[in-house]
Design a protein around this motif. Structure first.
Motif, PDB file in Angstrom:
ATOM      1  N   GLY A   8       0.811  -1.225   0.000  1.00  0.00           N
ATOM      2  CA  GLY A   8       0.000   0.000   0.000  1.00  0.00           C
ATOM      3  C   GLY A   8       0.833   1.258   0.000  1.00  0.00           C
ATOM      4  N   SER A  11       2.414   3.366  -5.375  1.00  0.00           N
ATOM      5  CA  SER A  11       1.974   2.630  -6.573  1.00  0.00           C
ATOM      6  C   SER A  11       0.770   1.758  -6.259  1.00  0.00           C
ATOM      7  CB  SER A  11       3.130   1.807  -7.140  1.00  0.00           C
ATOM      8  OG  SER A  11       3.637   0.950  -6.158  1.00  0.00           O
ATOM      9  N   GLY A  12       0.745   1.120  -5.078  1.00  0.00           N
ATOM     10  CA  GLY A  12      -0.407   0.287  -4.719  1.00  0.00           C
ATOM     11  C   GLY A  12      -1.654   1.143  -4.559  1.00  0.00           C
ATOM     12  N   LEU A  37       6.657   4.444   1.483  1.00  0.00           N
ATOM     13  CA  LEU A  37       7.647   5.525   1.637  1.00  0.00           C
ATOM     14  C   LEU A  37       7.005   6.901   1.475  1.00  0.00           C
ATOM     15  CD1 LEU A  37      10.550   3.977  -0.457  1.00  0.00           C
ATOM     16  CD2 LEU A  37      10.446   4.195   2.021  1.00  0.00           C
ATOM     17  N   ALA A  54      11.403  15.835  -3.281  1.00  0.00           N
ATOM     18  CA  ALA A  54      10.955  16.860  -4.230  1.00  0.00           C
ATOM     19  C   ALA A  54      10.139  16.088  -5.258  1.00  0.00           C
ATOM     20  CB  ALA A  54      12.151  17.517  -4.908  1.00  0.00           C
ATOM     21  N   GLU A 268       1.294  -9.415   6.051  1.00  0.00           N
ATOM     22  CA  GLU A 268       2.258  -9.584   4.957  1.00  0.00           C
ATOM     23  C   GLU A 268       1.791 -10.709   4.035  1.00  0.00           C
ATOM     24  OE1 GLU A 268       6.232 -10.365   6.266  1.00  0.00           O
ATOM     25  OE2 GLU A 268       6.948 -10.670   4.216  1.00  0.00           O
ATOM     26  N   VAL A 269       1.785 -10.460   2.740  1.00  0.00           N
ATOM     27  CA  VAL A 269       1.444 -11.521   1.794  1.00  0.00           C
ATOM     28  C   VAL A 269       2.647 -12.458   1.704  1.00  0.00           C
ATOM     29  CG1 VAL A 269       0.871 -12.044  -0.620  1.00  0.00           C
ATOM     30  CG2 VAL A 269      -0.175 -10.069   0.524  1.00  0.00           C
ATOM     31  N   PRO A 303       8.534  -4.992  -3.616  1.00  0.00           N
ATOM     32  CA  PRO A 303       9.741  -5.215  -4.443  1.00  0.00           C
ATOM     33  C   PRO A 303       9.672  -6.528  -5.223  1.00  0.00           C
ATOM     34  CG  PRO A 303      10.341  -4.482  -2.249  1.00  0.00           C
ATOM     35  CD  PRO A 303       8.873  -4.730  -2.209  1.00  0.00           C
ATOM     36  N   THR A 333      18.484   9.017   6.275  1.00  0.00           N
ATOM     37  CA  THR A 333      18.022  10.403   6.398  1.00  0.00           C
ATOM     38  C   THR A 333      18.091  10.828   7.859  1.00  0.00           C
ATOM     39  OG1 THR A 333      16.567  10.167   4.499  1.00  0.00           O
ATOM     40  CG2 THR A 333      16.111  12.011   5.948  1.00  0.00           C
ATOM     41  N   PRO A 413      15.138   3.951  -1.122  1.00  0.00           N
ATOM     42  CA  PRO A 413      14.269   4.932  -1.786  1.00  0.00           C
ATOM     43  C   PRO A 413      13.550   4.393  -3.017  1.00  0.00           C
ATOM     44  CG  PRO A 413      16.436   5.872  -1.354  1.00  0.00           C
ATOM     45  CD  PRO A 413      16.527   4.417  -1.030  1.00  0.00           C
ATOM     46  N   GLU A 414      14.248   3.591  -3.814  1.00  0.00           N
ATOM     47  CA  GLU A 414      13.609   3.040  -5.012  1.00  0.00           C
ATOM     48  C   GLU A 414      13.911   1.550  -5.054  1.00  0.00           C
ATOM     49  OE1 GLU A 414      13.559   6.931  -7.909  1.00  0.00           O
ATOM     50  OE2 GLU A 414      15.384   5.757  -7.786  1.00  0.00           O
ATOM     51  N   GLY A 437       5.360  -0.152  -9.355  1.00  0.00           N
ATOM     52  CA  GLY A 437       6.360   0.319  -8.376  1.00  0.00           C
ATOM     53  C   GLY A 437       7.617   0.773  -9.080  1.00  0.00           C
ATOM     54  N   THR A 448       7.085   9.819  -8.885  1.00  0.00           N
ATOM     55  CA  THR A 448       6.715   9.963 -10.297  1.00  0.00           C
ATOM     56  C   THR A 448       6.970   8.642 -11.030  1.00  0.00           C
ATOM     57  OG1 THR A 448       7.326  12.274 -10.144  1.00  0.00           O
ATOM     58  CG2 THR A 448       7.112  11.383 -12.369  1.00  0.00           C
TER      59      THR A 448
HETATM   60  C1  LIG Z   1      15.597   9.214   1.410  1.00  0.00           C
HETATM   61  C2  LIG Z   1      14.533   9.181   0.372  1.00  0.00           C
HETATM   62  C3  LIG Z   1      14.416  10.236  -0.516  1.00  0.00           C
HETATM   63  C4  LIG Z   1      13.440  10.190  -1.509  1.00  0.00           C
HETATM   64  N1  LIG Z   1      13.325  11.263  -2.353  1.00  0.00           N
HETATM   65  C5  LIG Z   1      12.355  11.280  -3.268  1.00  0.00           C
HETATM   66  C6  LIG Z   1      12.127  12.434  -4.073  1.00  0.00           C
HETATM   67  O1  LIG Z   1      12.788  13.446  -3.935  1.00  0.00           O
HETATM   68  N2  LIG Z   1      11.150  12.386  -4.994  1.00  0.00           N
HETATM   69  C7  LIG Z   1      10.360  11.296  -5.147  1.00  0.00           C
HETATM   70  O2  LIG Z   1       9.471  11.313  -5.996  1.00  0.00           O
HETATM   71  N3  LIG Z   1      10.553  10.196  -4.418  1.00  0.00           N
HETATM   72  C8  LIG Z   1      11.517  10.153  -3.481  1.00  0.00           C
HETATM   73  N4  LIG Z   1      11.690   9.054  -2.684  1.00  0.00           N
HETATM   74  C9  LIG Z   1      11.108   7.768  -3.084  1.00  0.00           C
HETATM   75  C10 LIG Z   1       9.615   7.614  -3.048  1.00  0.00           C
HETATM   76  O3  LIG Z   1       9.067   7.946  -1.799  1.00  0.00           O
HETATM   77  C11 LIG Z   1       9.331   6.138  -3.355  1.00  0.00           C
HETATM   78  O4  LIG Z   1      10.057   5.722  -4.478  1.00  0.00           O
HETATM   79  C12 LIG Z   1       7.878   5.860  -3.643  1.00  0.00           C
HETATM   80  O5  LIG Z   1       7.065   6.358  -2.603  1.00  0.00           O
HETATM   81  C13 LIG Z   1       7.748   4.340  -3.807  1.00  0.00           C
HETATM   82  O6  LIG Z   1       6.437   3.925  -3.931  1.00  0.00           O
HETATM   83  P1  LIG Z   1       6.144   2.387  -4.180  1.00  0.00           P
HETATM   84  O7  LIG Z   1       4.691   2.196  -4.079  1.00  0.00           O
HETATM   85  O8  LIG Z   1       6.783   1.954  -5.442  1.00  0.00           O
HETATM   86  O9  LIG Z   1       6.924   1.582  -3.029  1.00  0.00           O
HETATM   87  P2  LIG Z   1       6.755   1.582  -1.452  1.00  0.00           P
HETATM   88  O10 LIG Z   1       6.393   2.918  -0.931  1.00  0.00           O
HETATM   89  O11 LIG Z   1       7.985   0.950  -0.920  1.00  0.00           O
HETATM   90  O12 LIG Z   1       5.506   0.620  -1.218  1.00  0.00           O
HETATM   91  C14 LIG Z   1       5.583  -0.775  -1.225  1.00  0.00           C
HETATM   92  C15 LIG Z   1       4.765  -1.277  -0.044  1.00  0.00           C
HETATM   93  O13 LIG Z   1       4.675  -2.701  -0.100  1.00  0.00           O
HETATM   94  C16 LIG Z   1       4.694  -3.180   1.231  1.00  0.00           C
HETATM   95  N5  LIG Z   1       5.061  -4.598   1.157  1.00  0.00           N
HETATM   96  C17 LIG Z   1       6.257  -5.151   0.828  1.00  0.00           C
HETATM   97  N6  LIG Z   1       6.175  -6.495   0.825  1.00  0.00           N
HETATM   98  C18 LIG Z   1       4.895  -6.794   1.140  1.00  0.00           C
HETATM   99  C19 LIG Z   1       4.196  -8.019   1.281  1.00  0.00           C
HETATM  100  N7  LIG Z   1       4.786  -9.197   1.060  1.00  0.00           N
HETATM  101  N8  LIG Z   1       2.885  -7.983   1.651  1.00  0.00           N
HETATM  102  C20 LIG Z   1       2.261  -6.802   1.859  1.00  0.00           C
HETATM  103  N9  LIG Z   1       2.882  -5.609   1.728  1.00  0.00           N
HETATM  104  C21 LIG Z   1       4.176  -5.599   1.369  1.00  0.00           C
HETATM  105  C22 LIG Z   1       5.731  -2.302   1.912  1.00  0.00           C
HETATM  106  O14 LIG Z   1       5.565  -2.321   3.315  1.00  0.00           O
HETATM  107  C23 LIG Z   1       5.421  -0.937   1.295  1.00  0.00           C
HETATM  108  O15 LIG Z   1       4.515  -0.187   2.073  1.00  0.00           O
HETATM  109  C24 LIG Z   1      12.599   9.075  -1.641  1.00  0.00           C
HETATM  110  C25 LIG Z   1      12.676   8.031  -0.713  1.00  0.00           C
HETATM  111  C26 LIG Z   1      13.629   8.079   0.297  1.00  0.00           C
HETATM  112  C27 LIG Z   1      13.707   6.965   1.291  1.00  0.00           C
END
Ligand SMILES: Cc1cc2nc3c(=O)[nH]c(=O)nc-3n(C[C@H](O)[C@H](O)[C@H](O)COP(=O)(O)OP(=O)(O)OC[C@H]3O[C@@H](n4cnc5c(N)ncnc54)[C@H](O)[C@@H]3O)c2cc1C
Length: 469
Positions: A8, A11-12, A37, A54, A268-269, A303, A333, A413-414, A437, A448
């Motif tokens: 969640g 992307s979720g 994140l 940002a 957790e799945v 991931p 951070t 972060p990614e 993701g 983004t």
């Molecule tokens: C230091 C730092 C700086 C950043 N700077 C920027 C920036 O300047 N600009 C920007 O756009 N982004 C930035 N980001 C990154 C950005 O916040 C993330 O890339 C983005 O929010 C990722 O979204 P996501 O949905 O792909 O992944 P995530 O937010 O990681 O979401 C994945 C979710 O899946 C859950 N999950 C994992 N495995 C399971 C499972 N088996 N069952 C159930 N749930 C599970 C996790 O707990 C997590 O909540 C930064 C991040 C950090 C840490």
């Protein structure tokens, strides 16, 4: 249709929002906290984001377009300001050619060499796996120029210049369109798969072939005035912003716009199994420790390197090695609540001896700190806590013993960092199984990037639905 979303984060949640508005029944299963994140924590009266953020491409990017289309409201973004580099004083980071020729950060000899190499590369092209280091290694640049380029690489990919691909530097600076790298990432074998509809909508088959044949930098030559201008003129950053209320505001706007989506937090799945009992439309079961959830379609936003361990789908198992080999970077951070503001400007600064990105987020929104206090964020790559504190102390003369609040976060972060040889999974695995993701799209960064992957998933999903009808 019942859709199960694993994870969640941005992307979720964006996937849930769009798919719910298309009329589907959604369950989001999140193992930790909703938002991933894209969340803020509340620490001693401060609103502290997970990482210094940002948000890019706010003019016409995927996040803003998805929110405009599906959300009840869009958070207020404050223009981000500028990026600086701290040496004896603050200098603008050079991006356009005009800035490269006038910057005093690096010696004149290096400027001439770097600019002429850039022009060479723009006219002759280079390969997807060419690293930044490969194109400058023979130039005998000064130490300051090397450190500067290295830091910019850390900033864009989380890795140094040996591991950062040149395309990341060029897309990050806005010299080449983000979309032009897609054919290289997804069509290494030059075979164009007609199912990859998003690319065909955005850039047609002939264009993809042309880009592949000539090298993606030729797309600049062959007519993209907009991008050439970015190289020549100073026109940048105005598309970036910071959300008032902190990064949580993005997550909140999505959550507030969901009506029927079921959100399961703290599970957790651990297995995604095919449900074979129904011959037609078999579907999946998402198992957690305590429960099982049936769904027709899976959208996996966690991931993808963990996917081979939790599902035996042949499409995943045949990619096992590549998924397991996905490279990521860890960040540290440091958040500091302080009575003074050593960063009194809108924007961020980077430090080059210890790659660090520093911002004062209360410059955007005072409500993130108690009255009279300032909230400063410092994101480092591969650095230990004590080392980070001593660098902060040295750079800004902050007295760590007099901080009002001190908070550390260690995160990835990614899910996949944009490094040489990186594998990015295409969002469509099957008609009823998708991955979203930051490891399912190489464009832009962070939030983004996550939103880009959701756009691709939605487009493929809608196409599958149309084919069924
Ligand atoms: C230091 C730092 C700086 C950043 N700077 C920027 C920036 O300047 N600009 C920007 O756009 N982004 C930035 N980001 C990154 C950005 O916040 C993330 O890339 C983005 O929010 C990722 O979204 P996501 O949905 O792909 O992944 P995530 O937010 O990681 O979401 C994945 C979710 O899946 C859950 N999950 C994992 N495995 C399971 C499972 N088996 N069952 C159930 N749930 C599970 C996790 O707990 C997590 O909540 C930064 C991040 C950090 C840490």
């Amino acid at each position: 249709m019942k859709i199960g979303i694993v994870g969640g984060g941005t992307s979720g949640l964006l996937s849930a929002l769009a798919l719910e508005k298309m009329g589907h029944d959604i369950t989001v299963i999140e193992k930790n906290k909703i938002g991933g994140l894209c969340r803020s924590e509340y620490v001693q009266g401060y609103t502290v984001d997970i990482g210094v953020h940002a948000i890019t491409m706010l003019n016409d990017g995927p996040l803003i377009n998805l929110l405009k289309r599906y959300a009840r409201y869009i958070p207020n973004f404050k223009p981000y300001g500028d990026y600086y580099i701290r040496l004896d004083k603050l200098y603008n980071i050079p991006v356009s050619m005009q800035e490269w020729t006038t910057t005093s950060i690096i010696p004149n000899r290096d400027k001439v060499l770097i600019i002429s190499r850039m022009i060479d590369l723009i006219t002759s092209g280079f390969s997807k796996d060419t690293s930044v280091y490969q194109v400058i290694e023979d130039m005998n640049l000064s130490e300051i120029s090397l450190k500067f380029l290295n830091t910019i690489c850390y900033f864009l990919s989380g890795e140094d210049m040996r591991k950062t691909p040149l395309w990341r530097l060029f897309t990050g600076a806005g010299y080449i369109p983000e979309d032009d790298i897609l054919p290289f990432i997804y069509y290494e074998d030059l075979k164009i798969n007609p199912l990859k509809t998003v690319l065909f909508k955005r850039i047609n088959r002939e264009r993809i072939k042309k880009i592949l044949k000539e090298g993606f930098l030729h797309s600049i030559k062959s007519g993209s005035k907009k991008y050439l201008n970015k190289f020549i003129k100073k026109s940048r950053y105005w598309t970036q912003g910071y959300p008032l209320g902190g990064i949580q505001s993005i997550c909140n706007s999505i959550l507030y716009s969901l009506d029927r989506t079921e959100i399961v937090q703290g599970e957790e799945v651990v297995e995604i199994a095919q449900y074979r009992e129904r011959e037609e439309n078999p579907g999946y079961i998402l198992y957690t420790q305590d429960n099982s959830y049936y769904c027709d379609v899976v959208v996996y936003s966690a991931p993808s390197r963990y996917l081979p361990d939790i599902t035996d789908l042949p499409e995943i198992q045949e990619r096992r090695d590549r998924l397991k080999g996905i490279k990521f970077t860890k960040s540290l951070t440091v958040w500091i609540g302080y009575h003074e503001n050593p960063l009194p400007y809108l924007g961020s600064e980077i430090w080059i001896d210890h790659p660090c990105w520093a911002t004062c987020v209360t410059n955007y929104d005072k409500s993130l700190a108690p009255p009279g206090k300032h909230l400063l964020g410092f994101s480092f790559v591969n650095t230990k806590r004590e080392e980070a504190l001593s660098v902060i102390q040295e750079k800004l003369s902050i007295d760590i013993d007099r901080t009002h609040m001190l908070h550390f976060q260690e995160c990835i972060p990614e899910q996949a960092s944009c490094v040489v040889g990186q594998y990015f999974l295409y969002p469509k695995i099957r008609e009823d199984f998708y991955v979203v993701g930051t490891d399912a799209d190489p464009r832009s960064m962070g939030i983004t990037r996550a939103a880009y992957s959701v756009q691709v998933m939605l487009s493929e999903f809608e196409r599958s639905q149309k084919n069924k009808d």
